[in-house]
Structure formats: structure tokens, C-alpha cells
Design an enzyme around this catalytic site. Structure first.
Site, PDB file in Angstrom:
ATOM      1  N   ARG A 192       0.852  -1.187   0.000  1.00  0.00           N
ATOM      2  CA  ARG A 192       0.000   0.000   0.000  1.00  0.00           C
ATOM      3  C   ARG A 192       0.889   1.239   0.000  1.00  0.00           C
ATOM      4  NH1 ARG A 192      -3.264  -3.098  -1.322  1.00  0.00           N
ATOM      5  NH2 ARG A 192      -5.339  -3.527  -0.455  1.00  0.00           N
ATOM      6  N   GLU A 206      -2.787   7.776  -5.036  1.00  0.00           N
ATOM      7  CA  GLU A 206      -2.767   6.888  -6.191  1.00  0.00           C
ATOM      8  C   GLU A 206      -3.823   7.321  -7.192  1.00  0.00           C
ATOM      9  OE1 GLU A 206      -3.777   2.277  -6.428  1.00  0.00           O
ATOM     10  OE2 GLU A 206      -1.831   2.623  -5.470  1.00  0.00           O
ATOM     11  N   HIS A 221      -0.506  -0.230 -10.293  1.00  0.00           N
ATOM     12  CA  HIS A 221      -1.188  -1.153  -9.378  1.00  0.00           C
ATOM     13  C   HIS A 221      -1.609  -2.438 -10.098  1.00  0.00           C
ATOM     14  CE1 HIS A 221      -3.534  -1.082  -5.342  1.00  0.00           C
ATOM     15  NE2 HIS A 221      -3.222  -2.314  -5.669  1.00  0.00           N
TER      16      HIS A 221
END
Length: 337
Positions: A248, A276, A295
Site C-alpha cells: 500500500r 494513487e 497497481h
């Protein structure tokens, strides 16, 4: 009247298309009664009212709405939720736990592609492949730049794993394929014997950082782990080391990372960031020693069906009265992603 329990698939349309092909839908239909409407994106449409009264089982994935008290009131017979994705934090509620509703997830299945991606990144980091590929865009006269990013190779490396999680454990096991590798693990909750059995050695973070050629993060995103890697930790890393984050973005202090990577001293491979995506003006985009991927380490495309299969396996166990493999316990959420 069907003797099978009534079940409903709840997820967004793209996820449903990816995770439930005809083979898996047929398997599911053999276990439960899917009624006239097997799938929905929303639990709030009036047309579902009569259906929700009868539902005992939800099969969920990305896009499932929060199962709050109001929605649970519409599903008085709900007994179990089989989640075909990773974390359940986004949709579980205290009311759900209070009702004793069983919950499973696909975190174990999702750990497989993340660990594979991380191991591949570790191997490529040993050859500085990502960074040298970036250097090649500007150093076009000869290949002397290959000697300027530190020693190349994957023999005798020290790999530091932060977090002995589902993914971290798999990474420790995978790196054993490398010759003469030393794998150090930092996790205040890990059992030293379990770490050793996987091929690692439990140490403190302060011991791990200065000696690791590659540091890879696999800790959960919790309030106490936010920015756990900041200025002090980054400066403790050895020259030419590589930092990998597939966990994360909140675990890494972005400002501190920008400052340290701007020196060119370390390399960062980031599959997750905070925020993000990063702001368009982040210096990290333009640094050759920083590689950003969108991601993609977790389950994508056909890989997501592995989580569907795991959920259906546990559904079969549930219907047979057997112990479940992937049950999520309320008390464990404080230490998991």
C-alpha cells in the site's frame, strides 16, 4: 421449491464478466439457487426487494456496496458472504459481525500473483534492469552506463522482507531459488520458527535496512504502519539498494521518498503510491531510478478467477458443514490488510 439456499452475486459489471464465466456460473448454480436474477451491482433497487428477503448467501467482489444496517435489514436470512477478492474492509460493518454472518475472502489466492510479481522484480533489480532500461533512453553512445548503478547479479544477495504476511511469506519462499541468498524478515508479530521454516531470518527493521540489496514491503495498511518507511529508514538503506512496494502506498512517506530518490542513491519500484495515482507534477515520474507501475501486481483478468474458485471451494465446504479455509474473523482485521 428449491432445497438449495438462495444466493446472489454482488459486484460491478466488469468484475462479474471477468470472474464468472459460464464454467464458474454453472458450478455455482449446482451449489445454490440463483433465482431469476443471479447478479446485481446494487442492493438498493426496488426490484430486488422480494429477492433480498430470501437471500442466504452473497457472492461478492470488487464493487460490492457497504453492508450496513439498512441493507442488512433487507436481508434477514443472510448467513454468509463469500468474497472473491482480497480485503473485506471496504464492505463489512459492525452490524454484519453482530449478526454473526460468516465472511470469507480471496486474500490467499490474491497473494499468488503479487508474490510472483515481487519475485520477478527482485530478480530484475539484481541486474538493475528497469533503471538501465531508463538510462538507455539517454545514454545512446555506448553501454558504459551499465557499470554506474552498482554491482550487477543475483548470487549472494541479501533480500529484506518487511511484513511476514500471506504475500511476504510467499516471497521469502520464492527467493530461495536464488543462489546463496540471505533473506531477512522484519515483522513484530511473526513467529521466528515460521520465518525460519520459510527460509528467512527474523530481525529488526534497523538490522534489515543497512544490509539488504533489495527491500520489499508487505505490511498491512494500518494507522500505526502509515509512513513506516520515511526519511530515517530510507537513509539507512545501502547505496544502490532497491526498494519495492507492492503493498500500500501509505506505508511509504512520499515526500521523503521523493527527496531520497532525487539523490540517485537508491532505486524504487512502486506498484502502489500515496496518493494513487501520484500528482502529475511529482518528481518521481521523471527520475530514471524510479519505476512506477499502475497497481498491477495483484490479480488481474484471468487471474481473478483463481479467487472465484477459492470462494466456490469454501462455499462447497460451508454447504457440507466442513471447516472453511479462508474465513475472516472480526478480531483479526486489526492486523490484516
Amino acid at each position: 421449491m428449491s432445497l438449495k439456499p438462495q444466493a446472489l452475486l454482488v459486484m460491478n459489471s466488469g468484475t462479474f464478466a471477468d470472474q464468472f464465466d459460464s464454467t464458474r456460473l454453472d458450478r455455482l448454480a449446482g451449489l445454490v439457487d440463483l433465482g431469476g436474477q443471479p447478479w446485481t451491482e446494487s442492493l438498493d433497487t426496488p426490484e430486488l426487494a422480494g429477492r433480498l428477503d430470501e437471500v442466504e448467501i452473497l457472492i461478492t467482489s470488487w464493487g460490492v456496496p457497504h453492508l450496513n444496517a439498512e441493507r442488512l435489514e433487507r436481508m434477514p436470512r443472510l448467513r454468509a458472504v463469500f468474497h472473491c477478492a482480497g480485503t473485506v474492509r471496504g464492505f463489512v460493518s459492525e452490524e454484519l459481525w453482530d449478526r454473526g454472518i460468516l465472511v470469507t475472502n480471496g486474500a490467499d489466492a490474491n497473494a499468488i500473483p503479487v508474490a510472483e510479481f515481487t519475485f520477478a522484480s527482485i530478480v530484475l533489480a539484481g541486474k538493475k534492469a528497469h533503471v538501465l532500461a531508463n538510462d538507455a533512453r539517454t545514454c545512446r553512445d555506448d553501454w558504459r552506463y551499465a557499470t554506474e548503478r552498482g554491482e550487477l547479479g543475483n548470487i549472494g544477495r541479501v533480500v529484506g522482507v518487511i511484513g511476514f504476511s500471506r504475500i511476504g511469506r510467499r516471497v521469502v519462499q520464492l527467493v530461495q531459488q536464488l543462489q546463496d541468498v540471505t533473506c531477512l524478515v522484519s515483522d513484530p508479530y511473526a513467529d521466528p520458527l515460521q520465518v525460519a521454516a520459510a527460509g528467512g531470518r527474523l530481525v529488526t527493521l534497523e538490522e534489515l535496512l543497512p544490509v539488504s540489496d533489495v527491500v520489499t514491503i508487505h505490511a498491512p495498511a494500518l494507522p500505526e504502519t502509515r509512513n513506516m518507511i520515511s526519511t530515517r529508514e530510507l537513509r539507512a538503506m545501502k547505496d544502490h539498494a532497491t526498494l519495492i512496494n507492492t503493498a500500500r502506498g501509505s506505508l511509504l512517506d512520499t515526500k521523503a521518498l521523493e527527496a531520497e530518490c532525487a539523490t540517485g542513491r537508491i532505486t524504487a519500484l512502486l506498484d502502489v503510491t500515496e496518493p494513487e495515482p501520484l500528482p502529475a507534477d511529482s518528481v518521481l515520474y521523471d527520475l530514471p531510478n524510479v519505476i512506477i507501475t499502475p497497481h498491477i501486481a495483484g490479480s488481474l483478468g484471468t487471474e481473478t478467477r483463481r479467487m472465484s474458485d477459492a470462494a466456490l471451494d469454501d462455499l462447497e465446504r460451508y454447504l457440507a458443514g466442513k471447516d472453511l479455509v479462508a474465513q475472516v474473523m472480526h478480531e483479526d482485521l486489526g492486523l490484516s490488510a
